[in-house]
Design a protein around this motif. Structure first.
Motif, PDB file in Angstrom:
ATOM      1  N   VAL B 100       0.843  -1.189   0.000  1.00  0.00           N
ATOM      2  CA  VAL B 100       0.000   0.000   0.000  1.00  0.00           C
ATOM      3  C   VAL B 100       0.883   1.245   0.000  1.00  0.00           C
ATOM      4  O   VAL B 100       1.927   1.286   0.637  1.00  0.00           O
ATOM      5  N   CYS B 101       0.451   2.246  -0.739  1.00  0.00           N
ATOM      6  CA  CYS B 101       1.202   3.494  -0.818  1.00  0.00           C
ATOM      7  C   CYS B 101       0.799   4.396   0.354  1.00  0.00           C
ATOM      8  O   CYS B 101      -0.400   4.620   0.578  1.00  0.00           O
ATOM      9  N   PRO B 102       1.783   4.915   1.094  1.00  0.00           N
ATOM     10  CA  PRO B 102       1.456   5.768   2.254  1.00  0.00           C
ATOM     11  C   PRO B 102       0.754   7.073   1.860  1.00  0.00           C
ATOM     12  O   PRO B 102       0.270   7.786   2.741  1.00  0.00           O
ATOM     13  N   HIS B 103       0.682   7.398   0.580  1.00  0.00           N
ATOM     14  CA  HIS B 103      -0.021   8.617   0.171  1.00  0.00           C
ATOM     15  C   HIS B 103      -1.531   8.417   0.294  1.00  0.00           C
ATOM     16  O   HIS B 103      -2.109   8.658   1.339  1.00  0.00           O
ATOM     17  N   ARG B 104      -2.182   7.918  -0.727  1.00  0.00           N
ATOM     18  CA  ARG B 104      -3.630   7.757  -0.663  1.00  0.00           C
ATOM     19  C   ARG B 104      -4.070   6.292  -0.589  1.00  0.00           C
ATOM     20  O   ARG B 104      -5.223   5.966  -0.838  1.00  0.00           O
ATOM     21  N   GLY B 105      -3.104   5.425  -0.272  1.00  0.00           N
ATOM     22  CA  GLY B 105      -3.498   4.043  -0.012  1.00  0.00           C
ATOM     23  C   GLY B 105      -3.701   3.178  -1.243  1.00  0.00           C
ATOM     24  O   GLY B 105      -4.434   2.191  -1.191  1.00  0.00           O
ATOM     25  N   MET B 106      -3.070   3.546  -2.343  1.00  0.00           N
ATOM     26  CA  MET B 106      -3.173   2.719  -3.553  1.00  0.00           C
ATOM     27  C   MET B 106      -2.360   1.433  -3.367  1.00  0.00           C
ATOM     28  O   MET B 106      -1.292   1.446  -2.753  1.00  0.00           O
ATOM     29  N   LYS B 107      -2.874   0.333  -3.917  1.00  0.00           N
ATOM     30  CA  LYS B 107      -2.102  -0.911  -3.939  1.00  0.00           C
ATOM     31  C   LYS B 107      -0.929  -0.714  -4.898  1.00  0.00           C
ATOM     32  O   LYS B 107      -1.133  -0.323  -6.055  1.00  0.00           O
ATOM     33  N   ARG B 120       7.326   2.458  -8.257  1.00  0.00           N
ATOM     34  CA  ARG B 120       6.627   3.720  -8.504  1.00  0.00           C
ATOM     35  C   ARG B 120       5.136   3.479  -8.340  1.00  0.00           C
ATOM     36  O   ARG B 120       4.568   2.593  -8.992  1.00  0.00           O
ATOM     37  N   CYS B 121       4.513   4.229  -7.465  1.00  0.00           N
ATOM     38  CA  CYS B 121       3.080   4.057  -7.258  1.00  0.00           C
ATOM     39  C   CYS B 121       2.343   4.429  -8.547  1.00  0.00           C
ATOM     40  O   CYS B 121       2.595   5.492  -9.125  1.00  0.00           O
ATOM     41  N   PRO B 122       1.418   3.568  -9.002  1.00  0.00           N
ATOM     42  CA  PRO B 122       0.738   3.862 -10.262  1.00  0.00           C
ATOM     43  C   PRO B 122      -0.241   5.042 -10.181  1.00  0.00           C
ATOM     44  O   PRO B 122      -0.745   5.471 -11.216  1.00  0.00           O
ATOM     45  N   TYR B 123      -0.481   5.570  -8.972  1.00  0.00           N
ATOM     46  CA  TYR B 123      -1.467   6.642  -8.850  1.00  0.00           C
ATOM     47  C   TYR B 123      -0.817   8.025  -9.044  1.00  0.00           C
ATOM     48  O   TYR B 123      -1.042   8.678 -10.062  1.00  0.00           O
ATOM     49  N   HIS B 124       0.010   8.485  -8.089  1.00  0.00           N
ATOM     50  CA  HIS B 124       0.643   9.807  -8.236  1.00  0.00           C
ATOM     51  C   HIS B 124       2.163   9.716  -8.297  1.00  0.00           C
ATOM     52  O   HIS B 124       2.861  10.688  -8.025  1.00  0.00           O
ATOM     53  N   SER B 125       2.652   8.495  -8.556  1.00  0.00           N
ATOM     54  CA  SER B 125       4.081   8.268  -8.815  1.00  0.00           C
ATOM     55  C   SER B 125       5.031   8.563  -7.660  1.00  0.00           C
ATOM     56  O   SER B 125       6.205   8.831  -7.885  1.00  0.00           O
ATOM     57  N   TRP B 126       4.564   8.514  -6.431  1.00  0.00           N
ATOM     58  CA  TRP B 126       5.549   8.537  -5.347  1.00  0.00           C
ATOM     59  C   TRP B 126       6.398   7.278  -5.515  1.00  0.00           C
ATOM     60  O   TRP B 126       5.885   6.217  -5.923  1.00  0.00           O
ATOM     61  N   CYS B 127       7.703   7.400  -5.198  1.00  0.00           N
ATOM     62  CA  CYS B 127       8.606   6.275  -5.466  1.00  0.00           C
ATOM     63  C   CYS B 127       9.245   5.754  -4.184  1.00  0.00           C
ATOM     64  O   CYS B 127       9.499   6.523  -3.247  1.00  0.00           O
TER      65      CYS B 127
HETATM   66  S1  FES Z   1      -1.487   6.944  -3.754  1.00  0.00           S
HETATM   67 FE1  FES Z   1       0.484   6.462  -4.244  1.00  0.00          FE
HETATM   68  S2  FES Z   1       1.288   8.287  -4.961  1.00  0.00           S
HETATM   69 FE2  FES Z   1      -0.710   8.800  -4.446  1.00  0.00          FE
END
Ligand code: FES
Ligand SMILES: [Fe+2]
Lengths: 81, 396
Positions: B100-107, B120-127
């Motif tokens: 899970v991404c610590p930003h908005r919780g995307m898998k 790289r998170c597929p949502y907002h690309s935090w790495c």
């Molecule tokens: S949820 Fe992963 S970068 Fe936004």
């Protein structure tokens, strides 16, 4: 403005084909383009786009991009691992 | 059975439903009853079991053979928790993170893959680096600004899950509070320390999965006993008779069976190389143990196997089986048919067990069933498991 709309099409196409390495270098090109026009805001936007792809692809451009973003005060203490 | 309904059991502010019945499972075997029906058929009991049995203990969730190459990453969902398991290019170590991404919780990871660089998170690309450190937060301070004075990168690393690798199995302790794996499992590690040597799996013939419509505990219980061999595995019984078996009983830890008549013989007339430096007792011995809660193990001189039981629903599990050999040569083409024969032999055994696991599951809907009685001689390993399970709940 022609080269930039060509870049735009190329980026979209590379994205669709999931050619992330190519996406990275195209963003880098776009960033250079705006930097040469002294549009630093646009340049930093595209350097940032190039950065995340470079990190994912472990692309050679990585260090160069970080250097640019740090130079313009857009990145702080970039860690790579 | 208790007079209270399942709703009343949960409503009366009772932390543990059917406590009285569970207390019967920890009595001496002569007096004991098995775990009550509801723990096999009721979703609320399963939710509780997840919190107490699965989140607080060391649980097997996957195999390292899927992560041989540095940079390989695999998503694993176990009891709804999304994990990502990764072998980092930086230090070749396997780590487990919540997927899970610590930003908005995307898998973060959807498919097994081999990473070239960062995640790289597929949502907002935090790495994130392959060791879980946040390494980019693009545009977090506005377009083209990649930091913010009030956000500290250290707070944005991936959530690491306490993990341990043993015998090619990835174990996790989700709540992070269990004692170290080696401490908890000291006795089995000691028992099988002779097998602490490289193991090899072909990733094809020697891997298979089964889906069974029964509660995970029934698969454990059935594996623990040899009692059913003459009727359920008549073939197996012909070379490994009931009387050649001995109980393995270690209250609080594990249980299972020893077979004293293990014989490796294949129609191909080929034999697998034995593991090195085994003592002579292993010439004819096989040991079949369950490491609670969900890992079934087999050890013989020429091959090992691991079976992970994954609970899918109260009445459904997935079993993933891997067989391992002692030497990379055993994975060659000229051993292929022998490997296949061996895998088929075990597959037949596990398939023969499906009928009883599913039958016991159906039996758990009989209101008059009180958890069952145990044979004080034949069912000791099963009682060890019930005792372990009931104590975990009662002590929670
Ligand atoms: S949820 Fe992963 S970068 Fe936004
Ligand atoms: Fe069986």
């Amino acid at each position: 403005m022609d080269d930039i709309s060509k870049l735009d099409t190329d980026i979209t196409e590379a994205f669709q084909k999931k050619q992330m390495k190519k996406v990275c270098s195209l963003y880098f090109e776009a960033a250079n383009y705006f930097e040469n026009k002294s549009d630093i805001e646009a340049a930093c936007f595209f350097y940032t786009q190039a950065l995340v792809m470079a990190l994912e692809e472990n692309h050679d451009l990585k260090e160069k991009i970080i250097h640019k973003l740090e130079k313009y005060g857009r990145n702080q203490d970039t860690t790579l691992n | 059975m208790s007079e209270l309904t399942i709703e009343q059991q949960f409503n009366n502010n009772k932390p543990i439903p059917f406590k009285k019945e569970l207390e019967k499972a920890i009595l001496n075997i002569e007096k004991a009853n098995g775990i009550p029906n509801q723990y096999y058929i009721d979703q609320k009991c399963m939710d509780l079991e997840k919190k107490i049995i699965f989140d607080k203990n060391w649980v097997a969730i996957g195999f390292t053979k899927d992560l041989n190459e540095p940079g390989s990453v695999k998503p694993i969902t176990f009891l709804n928790t999304p994990y990502l398991v990764i072998r980092s290019k930086e230090d070749s170590k396997i780590r487990v993170f919540q997927n899970v991404c610590p930003h908005r919780g995307m898998k973060l990871i959807q498919e097994p893959t081999i990473l070239k660089g960062a995640i790289r998170c597929p949502y907002h690309s935090w790495c994130y680096s392959q060791t879980g450190k946040n390494c980019a937060t693009p545009h977090i301070g506005g377009p083209g600004i990649n930091f913010h004075k009030d956000i500290s990168k250290e707070d944005l690393n991936l959530i690491e899950v306490k993990s341990f690798i043993w015998r090619g199995v990835i174990f996790v302790n989700l709540d992070g509070k269990a004692k170290n794996f080696e401490q908890v499992n000291e006795s089995i590690l000691k028992r099988w320390e002779l097998f602490d040597q490289p193991i090899f799996n072909d990733n094809s013939e020697s891997s298979f999965n089964l889906t069974v419509n029964g509660n995970w505990k029934l698969a454990v219980e059935n594996y623990l006993e040899a009692y059913h061999l003459p009727w359920i595995h008549p073939g197996l019984n012909s070379y490994s008779k009931l009387e050649d078996h001995e109980n393995i009983v270690n209250y609080g830890h594990y249980s299972g069976q020893i077979s004293h008549k293990y014989k490796a013989s294949y129609s191909t007339a080929k034999n697998f190389k034995n593991f090195k430096n085994l003592t002579s007792e292993w010439d004819s011995k096989g040991e079949y143990i369950v490491l609670f809660p969900n890992l079934i193990l087999g050890a013989q001189k020429d091959h090992l196997f691991n079976l992970i039981i994954e609970p899918i629903a109260t009445g459904q599990i997935k079993e993933s089986i891997e067989i391992y050999y002692s030497d990379p040569e055993m994975l060659n083409e000229n051993f292929k048919s022998t490997r296949l024969e061996n895998a088929n032999l075990w597959k037949t055994v596990f398939e023969e067990d499906i009928f009883v696991v599913e039958g016991m599951q159906k039996g758990r809907y009989a209101k008059g069933f009180d958890g069952g009685k145990f044979s004080p001689v034949m069912d000791l390993p099963t009682h060890v498991f019930h005792d372990w399970y009931a104590r975990k709940l009662l002590e929670a």
